[in-house]
Write a protein that holds these residues in place. Structure first.
Motif, PDB file in Angstrom:
ATOM      1  N   GLN A 115       0.838  -1.210   0.000  1.00  0.00           N
ATOM      2  CA  GLN A 115       0.000   0.000   0.000  1.00  0.00           C
ATOM      3  C   GLN A 115       0.868   1.253   0.000  1.00  0.00           C
ATOM      4  O   GLN A 115       0.577   2.216  -0.709  1.00  0.00           O
ATOM      5  N   HIS A 116       1.907   1.229   0.801  1.00  0.00           N
ATOM      6  CA  HIS A 116       2.812   2.375   0.893  1.00  0.00           C
ATOM      7  C   HIS A 116       3.498   2.632  -0.449  1.00  0.00           C
ATOM      8  O   HIS A 116       3.578   3.767  -0.905  1.00  0.00           O
ATOM      9  N   GLN A 117       3.972   1.573  -1.080  1.00  0.00           N
ATOM     10  CA  GLN A 117       4.644   1.706  -2.369  1.00  0.00           C
ATOM     11  C   GLN A 117       3.681   2.256  -3.426  1.00  0.00           C
ATOM     12  O   GLN A 117       4.050   3.151  -4.183  1.00  0.00           O
ATOM     13  N   LEU A 118       2.471   1.757  -3.484  1.00  0.00           N
ATOM     14  CA  LEU A 118       1.482   2.254  -4.448  1.00  0.00           C
ATOM     15  C   LEU A 118       1.151   3.721  -4.198  1.00  0.00           C
ATOM     16  O   LEU A 118       0.970   4.501  -5.136  1.00  0.00           O
ATOM     17  N   TRP A 119       1.082   4.102  -2.931  1.00  0.00           N
ATOM     18  CA  TRP A 119       0.793   5.492  -2.577  1.00  0.00           C
ATOM     19  C   TRP A 119       1.931   6.406  -3.041  1.00  0.00           C
ATOM     20  O   TRP A 119       1.689   7.477  -3.590  1.00  0.00           O
ATOM     21  N   ILE A 120       3.173   5.979  -2.835  1.00  0.00           N
ATOM     22  CA  ILE A 120       4.322   6.771  -3.297  1.00  0.00           C
ATOM     23  C   ILE A 120       4.320   6.878  -4.810  1.00  0.00           C
ATOM     24  O   ILE A 120       4.519   7.965  -5.367  1.00  0.00           O
ATOM     25  N   ILE A 121       4.081   5.770  -5.500  1.00  0.00           N
ATOM     26  CA  ILE A 121       4.054   5.772  -6.969  1.00  0.00           C
ATOM     27  C   ILE A 121       2.973   6.722  -7.471  1.00  0.00           C
ATOM     28  O   ILE A 121       3.194   7.486  -8.409  1.00  0.00           O
ATOM     29  N   VAL A 133       8.826  17.110  -6.461  1.00  0.00           N
ATOM     30  CA  VAL A 133       9.115  17.383  -5.047  1.00  0.00           C
ATOM     31  C   VAL A 133       8.843  16.138  -4.209  1.00  0.00           C
ATOM     32  O   VAL A 133       9.636  15.773  -3.346  1.00  0.00           O
ATOM     33  N   PHE A 134       7.730  15.474  -4.487  1.00  0.00           N
ATOM     34  CA  PHE A 134       7.361  14.301  -3.700  1.00  0.00           C
ATOM     35  C   PHE A 134       8.370  13.171  -3.867  1.00  0.00           C
ATOM     36  O   PHE A 134       8.761  12.537  -2.891  1.00  0.00           O
ATOM     37  N   LYS A 135       8.805  12.906  -5.093  1.00  0.00           N
ATOM     38  CA  LYS A 135       9.764  11.811  -5.287  1.00  0.00           C
ATOM     39  C   LYS A 135      11.113  12.140  -4.663  1.00  0.00           C
ATOM     40  O   LYS A 135      11.772  11.270  -4.102  1.00  0.00           O
ATOM     41  N   LEU A 136      11.521  13.406  -4.705  1.00  0.00           N
ATOM     42  CA  LEU A 136      12.755  13.830  -4.042  1.00  0.00           C
ATOM     43  C   LEU A 136      12.636  13.598  -2.534  1.00  0.00           C
ATOM     44  O   LEU A 136      13.518  12.994  -1.917  1.00  0.00           O
ATOM     45  N   LEU A 137      11.550  14.054  -1.947  1.00  0.00           N
ATOM     46  CA  LEU A 137      11.371  13.920  -0.501  1.00  0.00           C
ATOM     47  C   LEU A 137      11.213  12.467  -0.061  1.00  0.00           C
ATOM     48  O   LEU A 137      11.797  12.066   0.945  1.00  0.00           O
ATOM     49  N   SER A 138      10.470  11.678  -0.805  1.00  0.00           N
ATOM     50  CA  SER A 138      10.288  10.279  -0.399  1.00  0.00           C
ATOM     51  C   SER A 138      11.610   9.525  -0.460  1.00  0.00           C
ATOM     52  O   SER A 138      11.900   8.697   0.417  1.00  0.00           O
ATOM     53  N   THR A 139      12.443   9.825  -1.448  1.00  0.00           N
ATOM     54  CA  THR A 139      13.762   9.188  -1.539  1.00  0.00           C
ATOM     55  C   THR A 139      14.650   9.617  -0.382  1.00  0.00           C
ATOM     56  O   THR A 139      15.332   8.793   0.241  1.00  0.00           O
ATOM     57  N   GLU A 140      14.644  10.900  -0.061  1.00  0.00           N
ATOM     58  CA  GLU A 140      15.461  11.397   1.052  1.00  0.00           C
ATOM     59  C   GLU A 140      14.961  10.865   2.396  1.00  0.00           C
ATOM     60  O   GLU A 140      15.754  10.638   3.304  1.00  0.00           O
ATOM     61  N   ILE A 141      13.657  10.634   2.525  1.00  0.00           N
ATOM     62  CA  ILE A 141      13.123  10.065   3.765  1.00  0.00           C
ATOM     63  C   ILE A 141      13.629   8.640   3.948  1.00  0.00           C
ATOM     64  O   ILE A 141      14.101   8.279   5.035  1.00  0.00           O
ATOM     65  N   VAL A 142      13.548   7.836   2.905  1.00  0.00           N
ATOM     66  CA  VAL A 142      14.022   6.448   2.999  1.00  0.00           C
ATOM     67  C   VAL A 142      15.506   6.433   3.355  1.00  0.00           C
ATOM     68  O   VAL A 142      15.940   5.681   4.231  1.00  0.00           O
ATOM     69  N   HIS A 143      16.279   7.283   2.702  1.00  0.00           N
ATOM     70  CA  HIS A 143      17.719   7.351   2.982  1.00  0.00           C
ATOM     71  C   HIS A 143      17.964   7.776   4.428  1.00  0.00           C
ATOM     72  O   HIS A 143      18.780   7.171   5.135  1.00  0.00           O
ATOM     73  N   ALA A 144      17.271   8.807   4.890  1.00  0.00           N
ATOM     74  CA  ALA A 144      17.477   9.311   6.255  1.00  0.00           C
ATOM     75  C   ALA A 144      17.095   8.267   7.304  1.00  0.00           C
ATOM     76  O   ALA A 144      17.803   8.102   8.305  1.00  0.00           O
ATOM     77  N   ILE A 145      16.005   7.543   7.079  1.00  0.00           N
ATOM     78  CA  ILE A 145      15.590   6.494   8.011  1.00  0.00           C
ATOM     79  C   ILE A 145      16.643   5.395   8.049  1.00  0.00           C
ATOM     80  O   ILE A 145      17.017   4.920   9.129  1.00  0.00           O
TER      81      ILE A 145
END
Length: 189
Positions: A115-121, A133-145
């Motif tokens: 569900q999370h992956q589909l929501w990001i896509i 902006v969303f894809k940049l932020l979602s990638t940086e969130i995964v990296h930061a976590i």
């Protein structure tokens, strides 16, 4: 208009082999997250491993016979799996909720990784500035976590989720291309 067959006849043998090989490879649904993403290269690499399910979380290491602490290092509540670390962990959810609040988006609490992956896509698809902006932020969130998880495990250093969120926002503002600066600067953190 030149047909695809005529185009392939007029190209080199290498190109023909390349297109033939592509026909046999299934397309991944998350390619929109990876391409034309302004995130740092190391963040893109971590995101790529994450989407492939190849990050070495505690559950994967334990399956291989490597003895590691199974508890999530960020929340200390549940066993660490990809689904827990990136979707269900209270620490990760706090980071996502704060970033979504900054983006003026509605909070979202997926139950599963799919569900999370589909929501990001869904939010990263397209060429709009909002999707970029969303894809940049979602990638940086995964990296930061992932980095915060590793710092907690290997260096015994931990930060609260607010500090991690501020770093994500800062890095995203710095990494954003000039076409996105006005959007990010209009948002108040």
């Amino acid at each position: 208009m030149v047909s695809q067959m005529q185009f392939k006849k007029s190209t080199s043998l290498i190109r023909q082999i390349y297109y033939y090989a592509l026909d046999n490879i299934p397309r991944v649904p998350w390619k929109c997250i990876m391409f034309h993403n302004a995130a740092r290269p190391k963040a893109l690499f971590i995101m790529w491993l994450h989407l492939l399910g190849k990050l070495l979380t505690a559950d994967r290491l334990n399956k291989w016979g490597i003895e590691v602490e199974p508890k999530c290092s960020l929340c200390q509540s549940y066993d660490e799996t990809r689904e827990h670390l990136f979707v269900q962990c209270s620490y990760t959810r706090a980071v996502w909720n704060r970033v979504l609040q900054w983006l003026q988006m509605q909070s979202y609490q997926p139950a599963t990784w799919e569900q999370h992956q589909l929501w990001i896509i869904k939010h990263a698809s397209g060429k709009s500035q909002r999707a970029q902006v969303f894809k940049l932020l979602s990638t940086e969130i995964v990296h930061a976590i992932w980095i915060e998880r590793n710092m907690t495990i290997f260096k015994k250093l931990s930060r609260n989720w607010e500090a991690v969120t501020k770093e994500i926002v800062y890095v995203s503002c710095v990494r954003a291309p000039p076409s996105l600066h006005h959007i990010l600067q209009s948002l108040v953190f």
